[in-house]
Design an enzyme around this catalytic site. Sequence first.
Site, PDB file in Angstrom:
ATOM      1  N   HIS A 337      -0.767  14.341   7.545  1.00  0.00           N
ATOM      2  CA  HIS A 337      -2.034  14.726   8.166  1.00  0.00           C
ATOM      3  C   HIS A 337      -2.181  16.235   8.059  1.00  0.00           C
ATOM      4  O   HIS A 337      -1.190  16.956   8.159  1.00  0.00           O
ATOM      5  CB  HIS A 337      -2.051  14.301   9.641  1.00  0.00           C
ATOM      6  N   ASP A 394      -3.988   5.717  10.592  1.00  0.00           N
ATOM      7  CA  ASP A 394      -4.317   4.593   9.709  1.00  0.00           C
ATOM      8  C   ASP A 394      -3.129   3.686   9.411  1.00  0.00           C
ATOM      9  O   ASP A 394      -3.299   2.639   8.803  1.00  0.00           O
ATOM     10  CB  ASP A 394      -4.862   5.119   8.371  1.00  0.00           C
TER      11      ASP A 394
END
Length: 460
Positions: A337, A394
Site C-alpha cells: 500500500h 483487498d
Amino acid sequence: MSATTKNATTTPSPATARAPSGGAGPFAGTRADGCAQLQINGQLYELPLLVGSENEHAIDISKLRAITGAITLDEGYVNTGSTTSAITFLDGEKGILRYRGYPIEVLAEKCDFVEVSYLLIYGKLPTSDELDAFRKSLSHHTMIHEDMRSFYGGFPRDAHPMATLGSVVGALSTFYQDSLDVHDPRQVEVSVHRLMAKLPTIAAYSYKKSIGQPLIYPRNDLSYCENFLQMMFAVPCEEYHIDPDFTDALDMLLIVHADHEQNCSTSTVRMVGSSDANLFASISAGISALWGPLHGGANQACVEMLERMVADGGNVKKYVELAKKKDPSFRLMGFGHRVYKNYDPRARLIKTTCDQLLAKLSLRDPMFDIAQQLEEVALADEYFIERKLYPNVDFYSGVIYRAMGIPVQMFPVLFAMGRLPGWIAHWDEMHHSPAKKICRPRQIYTGETLRAFEPIIKRS
Ligand code: ACO
C-alpha cells in the site's frame, strides 16, 4: 527544517525572500514555529511550515513559483499534500485509521453503514432523530427514473458492471437536472441523498443485467444493506430470505471502505469537482478511477490470483518467488500500500469477519486457506519485510464476497458503494474550503523545442 535543491550552493544568500503562507481559514492547518529554508543557486528562500491536528508537518509551497520561478516535481504525488482535510486521519506507519476522529474498529463494531455515512458527510455522529430522518430520506429516493431502467437494455450483457455503474451515475445528471447547482446547498443535499439512495439500486441492476434477470424494485421497508441484497439476489418468482449474517458482513465491508483520505479516486472526485462540475459527474469520474486494478479493481484481481493458485495446486511459495522477480505480468495482489507500511487495520477487521462468516456457514473455502498461507509465507519473507508489504483491504474482502454469492466482477462495484460517502464528504469539504481553487497541476516540459514546420511533400 531545510530543503536543498541539487543546484544549490552552500554560499549564504545575500537576501532571504520570505513566502507568505498560501492557505487561509479553518481548513488551512496551523502555522508552525520556524520555517523551511530552500536555497536555489545561492538565493535563500524561507517557506512557511504547517502542522496538522495529528502533528503532521508540511512545507507550504503555494507561493513557491511566484517567489522562485521554480515548481516542485513529484510523480504520483508521493510527497505532495493536495489539500488540508478534517475528514479522515490515517497513520500508515502505525496502522491507524479514523473517520472524523473515531477509530475504524469502534465504528465497525457500533454503527451501521448509514450512520457512518452520516458521520462522514455531516461531520458528526447523528442524534437518533437525525439518523431516522437520514434513513427515511435515503429510503425515499431508492428508485431510479423508469426511463433510466431502460438504459440497461442498451448495455451489452457482458459489460463489466463497473462500466455500467460509472455510465449510469454520470447519466443521473441528465435525469435530475433540478439538483445540479453546486452553489445551492439545498440542491447539493438533494443530490447527496439521491446518490446515496440510488447507488445500491444502480449497482444491483448492473449485476442483474449481466445475468439476464429482471431488475428488482427496491423495498423501502428494508435497511440499506438488506435492500441491496434483495435487489441483487431476489427474483420475482420466489421469496428471498435475507441472511442477517450477510447484512452484518456487508455493513462492515462498506464501513471499512467508506473513506481513505486522498487516494486516487477521492483525489479524482476533488479534482473534477474543483471545476464546479456537478456531484453526479464528479462521482462518476471517481468510479472510473476506482476501477483500475491498482486501486479498487485490486480485490477482483486478488481473488483471480487466489483462484489461480488454488487451481495450480496451492503452491504459494512459487507465487511469492514470482512476485519477488518483479515480472511486470505478476504482482502479489492485495499486498502493499502506498500509505500503510504496517498491517492495514481494515484487512484485520475483514479477516476476522471472514473467519466468523465461514465458520457460521460451515464453509471450507480453499481460497481462504490459500490466502492465509500466502500471508504467512509473505510476511516471513525478507523481500516483503524490507519493503513493509502487508495485506491490504483487498486481500480478504473477496473471500467474504464469494461466501455471500457476490460474483467477482461486482467486487469493485461494492467498493464504490462503500466509498461513496467518503467521496461526497471530500467533494463537499472542497467546496466549503476558503482556499478552494480549480486543481491545475504544472509540468516540466521535456518535448521538442521550437521547430520549423515542413510541408507534407518534404517530410521523410
Ligand atoms: N508484490 C510484489 N512487490 C511489490 C508489491 C506487491 N504487491 N507491492 C509493492 N512491491 C514492491 C515494488 O516492486 C517496489 O520494490 P522496489 O523498492 O524494489 O522497487 C516496492 O515494493 C515499493 O512498491 P511501489 O510499487 O513503489 O509502491 P507504491 O506505493 O507505488 O504502490 C501499490 C502501492 C500500487 C498498492 C502496490 O503495492 C501494488 O501494486 N500492490 C498490488 C495491488 C493492490 O493490492 N492494490 C490495492 C491497494 S489498496 C487500494 O487501493 C484500495
